[in-house]
Design an enzyme around this catalytic site. Structure first.
Site, PDB file in Angstrom:
ATOM      1  N   GLU A   1       0.803  -1.221   0.000  1.00  0.00           N
ATOM      2  CA  GLU A   1       0.000   0.000   0.000  1.00  0.00           C
ATOM      3  C   GLU A   1       0.841   1.279   0.000  1.00  0.00           C
ATOM      4  OE1 GLU A   1      -2.996  -0.284  -0.722  1.00  0.00           O
ATOM      5  OE2 GLU A   1      -3.610  -2.264  -0.058  1.00  0.00           O
TER       6      GLU A   1
ATOM      7  N   GLU B   1      -1.890  -2.847  -9.090  1.00  0.00           N
ATOM      8  CA  GLU B   1      -3.167  -3.237  -8.478  1.00  0.00           C
ATOM      9  C   GLU B   1      -3.413  -4.737  -8.604  1.00  0.00           C
ATOM     10  OE1 GLU B   1      -5.197  -1.321  -6.631  1.00  0.00           O
ATOM     11  OE2 GLU B   1      -3.801   0.342  -6.902  1.00  0.00           O
TER      12      GLU B   1
ATOM     13  N   HIS C   1      -5.813   2.334   3.069  1.00  0.00           N
ATOM     14  CA  HIS C   1      -5.515   0.897   3.137  1.00  0.00           C
ATOM     15  C   HIS C   1      -4.262   0.653   3.971  1.00  0.00           C
ATOM     16  CE1 HIS C   1      -7.751   0.128  -0.928  1.00  0.00           C
ATOM     17  NE2 HIS C   1      -8.545   0.584   0.025  1.00  0.00           N
TER      18      HIS C   1
ATOM     19  N   HIS D   1      -9.760  -0.448  -8.378  1.00  0.00           N
ATOM     20  CA  HIS D   1      -8.708   0.468  -8.837  1.00  0.00           C
ATOM     21  C   HIS D   1      -8.166   0.037 -10.201  1.00  0.00           C
ATOM     22  CE1 HIS D   1      -7.752   1.551  -4.370  1.00  0.00           C
ATOM     23  NE2 HIS D   1      -8.901   2.047  -4.781  1.00  0.00           N
TER      24      HIS D   1
ATOM     25  N   GLU E   1      -5.401   4.451  -1.075  1.00  0.00           N
ATOM     26  CA  GLU E   1      -4.269   3.584  -0.738  1.00  0.00           C
ATOM     27  C   GLU E   1      -3.695   3.945   0.632  1.00  0.00           C
ATOM     28  OE1 GLU E   1      -3.733   0.923  -2.287  1.00  0.00           O
ATOM     29  OE2 GLU E   1      -4.429   1.258  -4.323  1.00  0.00           O
TER      30      GLU E   1
ATOM     31  N   GLU F   1      -8.758  -3.328  -4.721  1.00  0.00           N
ATOM     32  CA  GLU F   1      -7.689  -3.407  -5.712  1.00  0.00           C
ATOM     33  C   GLU F   1      -8.275  -3.690  -7.097  1.00  0.00           C
ATOM     34  OE1 GLU F   1      -4.937  -2.331  -4.695  1.00  0.00           O
ATOM     35  OE2 GLU F   1      -4.972  -2.767  -2.568  1.00  0.00           O
TER      36      GLU F   1
END
Length: 189
Positions: A35, A135, A67, A168, A64, A165
């Site tokens: 991350e 990702e 995360h 993204h 991110e 993910e």
């Protein structure tokens, strides 16, 4: 500008003390595909990408970082009640000797985070493909982490991260197609 809401993006629960799993999770904290690397990659790239995709990179950067906060919370909860002996048995003896229970940006093998994990080419298509790959690697790592624990509470948070993910990656793919259409469009001056 950043606004910080003092709550996690998604609840993090763990059922038990598990320093071994905490060690594995450090891969997503300070590893090449973790991350921190993702957040810094996107933050850096946003300054040289077309205005059409800057907002996307900014949004994903902030997510991110959230995360990263979730992973940090998982690691701390998994090691909260661990004894030095349990840390040693989990392969975290070196970490404990150097940092105690503090977090440190390193991967699951104990290799410190390094700037060479991120790239920027000032080519929007190349950078976005780099982001898609990042990702997808993170998604795969989350799946392997899910497979490595029997803690259903922890699995729940990891599944959330895995799904983000995927989102993204899809958003970056959409941005690539949008930029390709712009490149293909006939320009009149």
């Amino acid at each position: 500008m950043f606004l910080y809401e003092k709550k996690l993006q998604y609840p993090v629960r763990v059922s038990k003390c598990d320093p071994q799993m905490a060690k594995f999770l450090t891969e997503q904290y300070g590893g090449a595909d973790g991350e921190l690397a993702a957040a810094l990659r996107y933050m850096n790239q946003r300054y040289s990408l077309p205005d059409k995709v800057v907002g996307l990179l900014t949004d994903v950067t902030m997510e991110e970082f959230s995360h990263l906060e979730m992973i940090a919370t998982m690691i701390l909860k998994l090691t909260k009640d661990a004894t030095p002996e349990q840390m040693r048995e989990a392969g975290l003896g070196d970490h404990y000797a150097n940092h105690g229970n503090a977090l440190f940006y390193q991967n699951a093998s104990g290799v410190p985070w390094q700037a060479s994990y991120i790239q920027a080419k000032c080519d929007p298509i190349a950078d976005l493909y780099e982001d898609i790959a990042a990702e997808e690697k993170a998604r795969a790592t989350y799946q392997w982490l899910i497979d490595m624990t029997d803690d259903v509470d922890l699995q729940d948070s990891l599944k959330f991260l895995r799904e983000r993910e995927i989102v993204h990656s899809m958003r970056f793919r959409e941005a690539v197609e949008m930029l390709k259409e712009d490149q293909a469009a006939q320009k009149f001056f």
